[in-house]
Design a protein around this motif. Structure first.
Motif, short mmCIF file in Angstrom:
data_model
loop_
_atom_site.label_atom_id
_atom_site.label_comp_id
_atom_site.label_asym_id
_atom_site.label_seq_id
_atom_site.Cartn_x
_atom_site.Cartn_y
_atom_site.Cartn_z
N ILE A 71 -129.36 -44.17 42.75
CA ILE A 71 -129.25 -44.77 41.42
C ILE A 71 -129.30 -43.71 40.33
N VAL A 72 -130.27 -42.79 40.46
CA VAL A 72 -130.39 -41.76 39.41
C VAL A 72 -129.13 -40.92 39.35
N THR A 73 -128.61 -40.55 40.51
CA THR A 73 -127.42 -39.70 40.52
C THR A 73 -126.25 -40.42 39.88
N VAL A 74 -126.11 -41.69 40.21
CA VAL A 74 -124.90 -42.40 39.82
C VAL A 74 -124.99 -43.00 38.42
N ILE A 75 -126.11 -43.67 38.12
CA ILE A 75 -126.10 -44.39 36.84
C ILE A 75 -126.22 -43.47 35.63
N PRO A 76 -127.27 -42.72 35.44
CA PRO A 76 -127.18 -41.92 34.21
C PRO A 76 -126.41 -40.60 34.38
N LEU A 77 -126.60 -39.93 35.51
CA LEU A 77 -126.14 -38.53 35.56
C LEU A 77 -124.63 -38.39 35.76
N SER A 78 -124.08 -39.09 36.77
CA SER A 78 -122.65 -38.89 37.03
C SER A 78 -121.77 -39.66 36.07
N GLU A 79 -122.37 -40.43 35.19
CA GLU A 79 -121.59 -41.11 34.16
C GLU A 79 -120.84 -40.10 33.30
N LEU A 80 -121.20 -38.83 33.46
CA LEU A 80 -120.51 -37.78 32.71
C LEU A 80 -119.02 -37.75 33.02
N VAL A 81 -118.60 -38.53 34.01
CA VAL A 81 -117.17 -38.60 34.33
C VAL A 81 -116.36 -39.00 33.10
N VAL A 82 -116.98 -39.74 32.19
CA VAL A 82 -116.24 -40.16 30.99
C VAL A 82 -115.79 -38.96 30.17
N PHE A 83 -116.48 -37.84 30.34
CA PHE A 83 -116.11 -36.68 29.54
C PHE A 83 -114.80 -36.05 30.01
N LEU A 84 -114.33 -36.45 31.20
CA LEU A 84 -113.04 -35.96 31.66
C LEU A 84 -111.91 -36.52 30.79
N MET A 85 -112.20 -37.61 30.08
CA MET A 85 -111.20 -38.14 29.17
C MET A 85 -111.20 -37.39 27.85
N ILE A 86 -112.22 -36.62 27.62
CA ILE A 86 -112.41 -35.99 26.32
C ILE A 86 -111.97 -34.53 26.35
N THR A 87 -112.01 -33.94 27.55
CA THR A 87 -111.76 -32.49 27.64
C THR A 87 -110.53 -31.98 26.89
N PRO A 88 -109.44 -32.76 26.78
CA PRO A 88 -108.31 -32.19 26.04
C PRO A 88 -108.61 -31.87 24.58
N CYS A 89 -109.67 -32.46 24.04
CA CYS A 89 -110.01 -32.19 22.64
C CYS A 89 -110.72 -30.84 22.47
N VAL A 90 -111.25 -30.31 23.56
CA VAL A 90 -112.02 -29.08 23.45
C VAL A 90 -111.06 -27.90 23.49
N LYS A 91 -111.12 -27.08 22.48
CA LYS A 91 -110.13 -26.02 22.38
C LYS A 91 -110.77 -24.64 22.42
N ASN A 92 -109.91 -23.70 22.78
CA ASN A 92 -110.25 -22.28 22.71
C ASN A 92 -111.53 -21.91 23.44
N ILE A 93 -111.65 -22.34 24.68
CA ILE A 93 -112.80 -21.84 25.42
C ILE A 93 -112.31 -21.23 26.73
N SER A 94 -113.12 -20.34 27.27
CA SER A 94 -112.75 -19.69 28.52
C SER A 94 -113.42 -20.41 29.68
N LYS A 95 -113.12 -19.91 30.88
CA LYS A 95 -113.67 -20.53 32.09
C LYS A 95 -115.19 -20.46 32.09
N GLN A 96 -115.72 -19.28 31.76
CA GLN A 96 -117.18 -19.13 31.76
C GLN A 96 -117.83 -20.05 30.74
N GLN A 97 -117.16 -20.13 29.60
CA GLN A 97 -117.73 -20.99 28.56
C GLN A 97 -117.75 -22.45 29.00
N ALA A 98 -116.69 -22.85 29.72
CA ALA A 98 -116.64 -24.23 30.21
C ALA A 98 -117.86 -24.50 31.10
N THR A 99 -118.10 -23.58 32.03
CA THR A 99 -119.26 -23.73 32.92
C THR A 99 -120.53 -23.80 32.10
#
Lengths: 403, 373
Positions: B188-216
């Motif tokens: 439950i902990v893994t799935v309900i609050p933590l992995s909900e971050l999947v929604v941010f995959l819809m947002i990533t195109p808005c993030v600009k000018n960052i490198s691979k390390q910065q993404a991590t």
């Protein structure tokens, strides 16, 4: 055009939010409310029912905001003066607490407000019958607060809320403040609803609740703290007096802002001011199933009062009083444990201690704990008392006078 | 096709992740009801388990920096299957929005405005959310850093104010419950609050000018801030409430209500309640934004502004129909929801990740985030 429309829309939204979210439609003015200061539960004549008695602070009309704090009629003066009561008592007989409150609300011209309830008291007879079903509503309701203290009354609880105290016109506020003061001495003195719930749930714990008693008659009644009521599950099975309660709070440690009196024979009497009181419990399980509990107690005190002890010199005296104090702590705790064993009630919460320190063994011991193992608990109290200061004077005044 | 043209910096993205996780810290009763006093153990396991999942999300961002997740799905599975999956995700996002709106309504009703109709609260909340969403992600995320700080302030102040009631002995004993309960709660902990971050995959195109390390860095730092608040809240509630923890539907609120420092500092939970409502409001805005973008993506339109309003109104009326009462809500959160969420948050992304790797996507390697020189 569009801009004007947007502005109108914004203003409209703000007005809607202000009026709707403010909840003005169900606003209650002060004179439409009964501000409850104490709740009392008793057994009714019909054994299936309970008596719910609510104490309401009687706020004098037109007293204004400053009069609200003066706890009732005493502040009003003039016409109403001494004739007006400090409190209004509301009473109902019903199946349950919420039911009773509903009855009271229905039969009165005002709405009851529970947020300022200072104390909840329970009559002894009801406590003996079991109280868990009456606590459910208090835990569930948003308006009732979990930090309100609970107490058992030796007698009927409604007598206490009706009482005309010589100490304070409003017994609810008086009791609330009394327990707040006591909780500064030790947290164990104040049992809040949440504490009681925790004790009820706790493994093999005998819940305790402070007990008060009303004395005197008519206009000069007084409330006294008389010890602790001891419960088995949710039913009261007995009580311990104030002296025995001392043993209990000393066993839990963390005692502050209080004194400890030490006596030897009749004439020698010393009072020590407790500066810090630390208790460190340790549990060891022996192979034959016996439980040994070791209490390391560290007390830092200062001399508060000295009477007698004429045969000692000051240097020896400190040593002597120190030994007496250590003896007193040991005896007191052991005596209280004896009472606990007689009642078969583990209100020292040794069971919880074992379940925390030796969880595996506890699963085995749990069933035998209450009736067998707790009876055989060996308690070893290591008390160390330090007397650091002697106050403003070095010698005993009595001794100086003799010279 | 880029639906929302707003650009945000990496730092802002990080704070958005942080407060998104933090706002979940309010609702710990799903786990505290099962593992009671030992809830901090599965929480730690859950955090550890979610780290590889977050790494996977990060890799999606690195590989497809200007594609949102629905576009990635279409690239991987083809147009038809991708759209069908996208439809599933839209349902998931809208459901998530409704659940959080329901939580906000119930929390407000219980803690702040007991007599105000819930519909009014949720309706006004969603109208403000729609307003924000219509202005794009730039506006949605603008106050992320401030809100992260507010949440930190709330947690730390409450810790200080409750310091006289914290009992560390409530944390022991450990591992007293059957193993299956830890597995359930960790899930439950893994799935309900933590992995909900999947929604941010819809947002990533808005993030600009960052490198691979910065993404991590941004993904993990953001998550770390969320973890800290989640753990502190759990530990606070356990140490304060002890064995009565599992009785309450909002343990955090109950422990805040107990604040009592010398009578003067007591009954101040309303301040916390307002702060917590603020965070939930923010979470709903993010979720509404994501749902809107997803719907716009599915129908291939860039006119998402009116979609926001439609979804918003839909959600307001859909949310109260989800569960008959809060008991059913909690029950479903403990039993059914984790598996549904798991499908969308872990199974499908992982599958997509593997298939994309086999198909050697993305074909256009130039668009991938570069290592910093």
């Amino acid at each position: 055009m569009n801009k004007i429309f947007k502005r109108i829309l914004t203003v409209f939204m703000v007005i809607i939010s202000l009026t709707m979210l403010g909840g003005c439609w169900d606003s209650k003015e002060f004179n439409e409310l009964f501000v409850i200061t104490a709740t009392a539960l008793d057994v009714a004549e019909d054994p299936k029912k309970i008596t719910v008695t609510l104490q309401t602070a009687n706020i004098p009309q037109g007293a204004g905001p400053s009069g609200g704090n003066s706890s009732g009629g005493s502040g009003s003066g003039g016409k109403s003066g001494s004739s007006s009561k400090a409190v209004i008592i509301l009473k109902a007989e019903s199946q349950s607490l919420l039911d009773g409150i509903m009855h009271i609300s229905r039969d009165s011209n005002r709405e009851v407000l529970f947020q300022h309830n200072q104390i909840r008291i329970i009559g002894k007879e009801l406590a003996q019958k079991g109280i868990i079903k009456h606590l459910d509503m208090l835990m569930r309701d948003t308006h009732s607060r979990l930090e309100v203290p609970l107490a058992v009354v030796d007698g009927r609880a409604e007598e206490v809320v009706k009482a005309k105290l010589s100490q304070d016109p409003n017994s609810g506020i008086f009791l609330g403040e009394m327990f707040r003061d006591l909780s500064r001495v030790s947290n164990e003195y104040q049992v809040r609803l949440i504490d009681f719930a925790q004790m009820l749930i706790g493994e093999s714990v005998a819940p305790i609740m402070p007990m008060i008693k009303l004395s005197g008659s008519d206009d000069k009644q007084e409330i006294h703290f008389v010890g602790m009521a001891v419960f088995k599950d949710d039913k009261m099975i007995g009580s311990i007096d104030t002296e025995e309660t001392l043993g209990l709070i000393w066993a839990f440690g963390n005692v502050k802002n209080t004194n400890m009196d030490v006596k030897e024979e009749e004439q020698n009497h010393a009072v020590l001011r407790i500066k810090s009181f630390k208790t460190k419990p340790e549990v060891s399980l022996e192979k034959n199933g016996k439980v040994k509990i070791n209490l390391d107690i560290d007390v830092l005190t200062g001399l508060g009062e000295l009477k007698g002890f004429k045969e000692y010199k000051m240097e020896q005296l400190i040593e002597h009083v120190k030994k007496l104090a250590e003896e007193r702590i040991k005896d007191r705790i052991n005596d209280t444990l004896l009472v606990a064993k007689q009642m078969k009630s583990d209100f020292f919460r040794f069971g919880t201690l074992i379940s925390q320190k030796h969880p595996k063994e506890w699963k085995r011991l749990k069933k035998r704990w209450e009736n067998e193992l707790f009876m055989q608990v060996e308690l070893n109290v290591n008390a160390k008392v330090k007397i650091a200061g002697s106050g403003e004077i070095v010698q005993s005044l009595e001794k100086e006078e003799k010279k | 096709m880029i639906i929302d043209k707003s650009h945000v910096s990496g730092t802002r993205f990080m704070f958005t992740i942080a407060f998104y996780l933090q706002s979940s810290a309010l609702l710990t009763s799903f786990i505290s009801g099962i593992t009671e006093q030992e809830s901090w153990i599965p929480a730690i396991f859950g955090i550890l388990l979610s780290l590889p999942i977050i790494y996977m999300f990060r890799t999606f961002m690195v590989k497809f920096p200007d594609k949102n997740f629905l576009q990635v799905l279409e690239m991987t599975y083809g147009r038809v299957l991708g759209k069908i999956m996208g439809l599933g995700y839209i349902g998931f996002f809208i459901n998530l929005t409704s659940l959080n709106l329901l939580d906000l309504g119930e929390f407000t009703k219980l803690a702040i405005l007991p007599l105000t109709p819930q519909l009014l609260i949720t309706l006004l909340c969603i109208l403000v959310c729609v307003w924000a969403v219509r202005h794009g992600f730039n506006v949605v995320s603008r106050y992320g850093s401030i809100f992260t700080l507010i949440e930190f302030a709330i947690v730390i102040t409450s810790l200080i104010l409750l310091s006289n009631q914290i009992e560390f002995s409530n944390l022991i004993p450990v591992f007293q419950l059957p193993l299956i309960k830890y597995v359930q709660t960790t899930h439950i902990v893994t799935v309900i609050p933590l992995s909900e971050l999947v929604v941010f995959l819809m947002i990533t195109p808005c993030v600009k000018n960052i490198s691979k390390q910065q993404a991590t860095k941004y993904w993990f730092l953001g998550a770390l801030m969320g973890f800290i608040v989640l753990m502190l809240t759990l530990l606070r509630d356990i140490t304060v409430l002890g064995n009565s923890l599992h009785l309450f539907s909002l343990p955090g609120m109950v422990s805040l209500r107990l604040v009592n420092l010398g009578e003067a500092l007591s009954r101040i939970e309303i301040i916390f309640a307002v702060g917590l409502t603020l965070l939930l409001f923010f979470k709903i805005t993010i979720l509404l934004y994501v749902s809107t973008i997803a719907v716009a993506q599915l129908f291939g339109t860039t006119q998402y502004k009116n979609i926001a309003l439609i979804i918003g109104v839909f959600v307001v009326f859909y949310a109260p129909t989800l569960y008959p009462n809060s008991v059913a809500h909690t029950n479903s959160a403990r039993t059914i929801e984790p598996f549904v969420h798991g499908l969308f948050e872990i199974v499908l992304p992982l599958l997509t990740f593997i298939i994309a790797a086999i198909l050697k996507l993305p074909k256009d390697k130039k668009s991938m985030l570069k290592q910093e020189a």
